[in-house]
Design a protein around this motif. Sequence first.
Motif, short mmCIF file in Angstrom:
data_model
loop_
_atom_site.label_atom_id
_atom_site.label_comp_id
_atom_site.label_asym_id
_atom_site.label_seq_id
_atom_site.Cartn_x
_atom_site.Cartn_y
_atom_site.Cartn_z
N GLN A 35 7.98 2.95 2.35
CA GLN A 35 7.64 1.70 3.04
C GLN A 35 6.14 1.60 3.28
O GLN A 35 5.48 2.58 3.62
N SER A 36 5.62 0.39 3.10
CA SER A 36 4.21 0.12 3.29
C SER A 36 4.02 -0.88 4.42
O SER A 36 4.78 -1.84 4.55
N ILE A 37 3.02 -0.62 5.25
CA ILE A 37 2.72 -1.47 6.40
C ILE A 37 1.38 -2.15 6.17
O ILE A 37 0.38 -1.50 5.84
N ALA A 38 1.34 -3.47 6.33
CA ALA A 38 0.07 -4.19 6.27
C ALA A 38 -0.72 -3.92 7.55
O ALA A 38 -0.20 -4.09 8.66
N LEU A 39 -1.96 -3.49 7.40
CA LEU A 39 -2.80 -3.19 8.57
C LEU A 39 -3.62 -4.40 9.01
O LEU A 39 -4.05 -4.47 10.15
N ASP A 40 -3.83 -5.34 8.10
CA ASP A 40 -4.59 -6.55 8.42
C ASP A 40 -4.29 -7.60 7.36
O ASP A 40 -3.46 -7.37 6.47
N ASP A 41 -4.98 -8.72 7.44
CA ASP A 41 -4.77 -9.80 6.47
C ASP A 41 -5.72 -9.70 5.28
O ASP A 41 -5.71 -10.56 4.40
N ALA A 42 -6.53 -8.64 5.25
CA ALA A 42 -7.54 -8.50 4.19
C ALA A 42 -7.06 -7.64 3.02
O ALA A 42 -7.75 -7.52 2.01
N GLY A 43 -5.89 -7.01 3.19
CA GLY A 43 -5.36 -6.16 2.12
C GLY A 43 -5.26 -4.69 2.46
O GLY A 43 -4.80 -3.89 1.64
N SER A 44 -5.68 -4.29 3.66
CA SER A 44 -5.54 -2.90 4.09
C SER A 44 -4.07 -2.59 4.33
O SER A 44 -3.32 -3.43 4.82
N SER A 45 -3.64 -1.37 3.98
CA SER A 45 -2.22 -1.02 4.12
C SER A 45 -2.05 0.48 4.31
O SER A 45 -2.97 1.27 4.07
N LEU A 46 -0.86 0.86 4.75
CA LEU A 46 -0.53 2.26 4.99
C LEU A 46 0.89 2.52 4.52
O LEU A 46 1.83 1.80 4.88
N ARG A 47 1.06 3.55 3.67
CA ARG A 47 2.38 3.96 3.21
C ARG A 47 2.83 5.18 4.03
O ARG A 47 2.06 6.12 4.22
N VAL A 48 4.09 5.16 4.49
CA VAL A 48 4.61 6.26 5.30
C VAL A 48 5.44 7.16 4.40
O VAL A 48 6.60 6.89 4.11
N ILE A 49 4.81 8.26 3.94
CA ILE A 49 5.49 9.19 3.05
C ILE A 49 6.39 10.13 3.83
O ILE A 49 7.55 10.39 3.45
N ALA A 50 5.90 10.65 4.95
CA ALA A 50 6.69 11.55 5.80
C ALA A 50 6.35 11.28 7.25
O ALA A 50 5.25 10.81 7.57
N GLY A 51 7.30 11.60 8.13
CA GLY A 51 7.10 11.38 9.56
C GLY A 51 7.38 9.94 9.94
O GLY A 51 8.30 9.31 9.42
N GLN A 52 6.56 9.41 10.83
CA GLN A 52 6.78 8.05 11.31
C GLN A 52 5.46 7.42 11.72
O GLN A 52 4.59 8.07 12.29
N TYR A 53 5.32 6.12 11.38
CA TYR A 53 4.18 5.35 11.86
C TYR A 53 4.73 4.09 12.50
O TYR A 53 5.45 3.32 11.85
N GLN A 54 4.40 3.89 13.78
CA GLN A 54 5.00 2.80 14.56
C GLN A 54 6.53 2.93 14.47
O GLN A 54 7.07 3.97 14.83
#
Length: 288
Positions: A149-168
Amino acid sequence: MKKIVGIYENKHMHWVGDGFPVYNLFSYDRLGQSISPFLLLDYAAPYRFDPTTEQHGVGSHPHRGFETVTIAYQGEVTHKDSSGGGGTIKAGDVQWMTAGAGVLHQEFHSPEFAEHGGLFEMVQLWVNLPAHSKMTPAKYQAIEADQIQSIALDDAGSSLRVIAGQYQDVAGAASTFSPVNVWDGIVVAEQAHDFYVTEGHTTLFVLLSGKVLFNDTQTVEGPSIVVLSREGIDFNIQAQQDSKFLILTGQPLNEPIEGYGPFVMNSKAEIVEAVRDFNSGRFGIMEN
């Protein structure tokens, strides 16, 4: 806010086999318990391979006592191991291999990638196993890009993929033997973000490429790592260029580390046993 304990960079590339040109960004033999439960990270920065009919990579070799995590950005690797695992890791995929009690495996550029050539870019991370799990049976987690799963960090295209563990409220695709977070992200130039992690965790910010201002005080250029204090729960980055990074956090194991090449155990006696078991064929057989 977390304090910066150290910043480390490596501008010297070396070859692993004949298929993986890498920069070693950290290893336990230099940083020891300060990076526990992580052991090592090699970054294969973008490197162009010409089309070929030859096989490039690393032939059969053993591991015991830890896990290898391969994150593919560009290119493909076909692998197989003595536990019956195997497949092709493609761009966006992650291979999470638990060596545990012992495994033989090999990794080569996929036939398709070798035939066409192109840019190759990957990360291999070693995650230590707790003492009580070091002799667990070998296993393999094939995590395809669409499972992460990928999370959008802003409207400019920054993002974060959660490979292991948990984010938010997003859980990672990989299962782990101790509390570990592996987040894979990009931040677009001129964007700033705060990240929150677990109090007491080892926290490593791995800047693969780009340039960021860290905690409003320190400019960091990739490829390099920032080791943060275990106290505090947050840190801030401001991207001065488009930047690609990993955030690694984990509960320190606080156990002895005894390593010898592809074996990482807790004592010299266990290393001697690992070498003996490997030499006597107890790691299994690679099928042709």
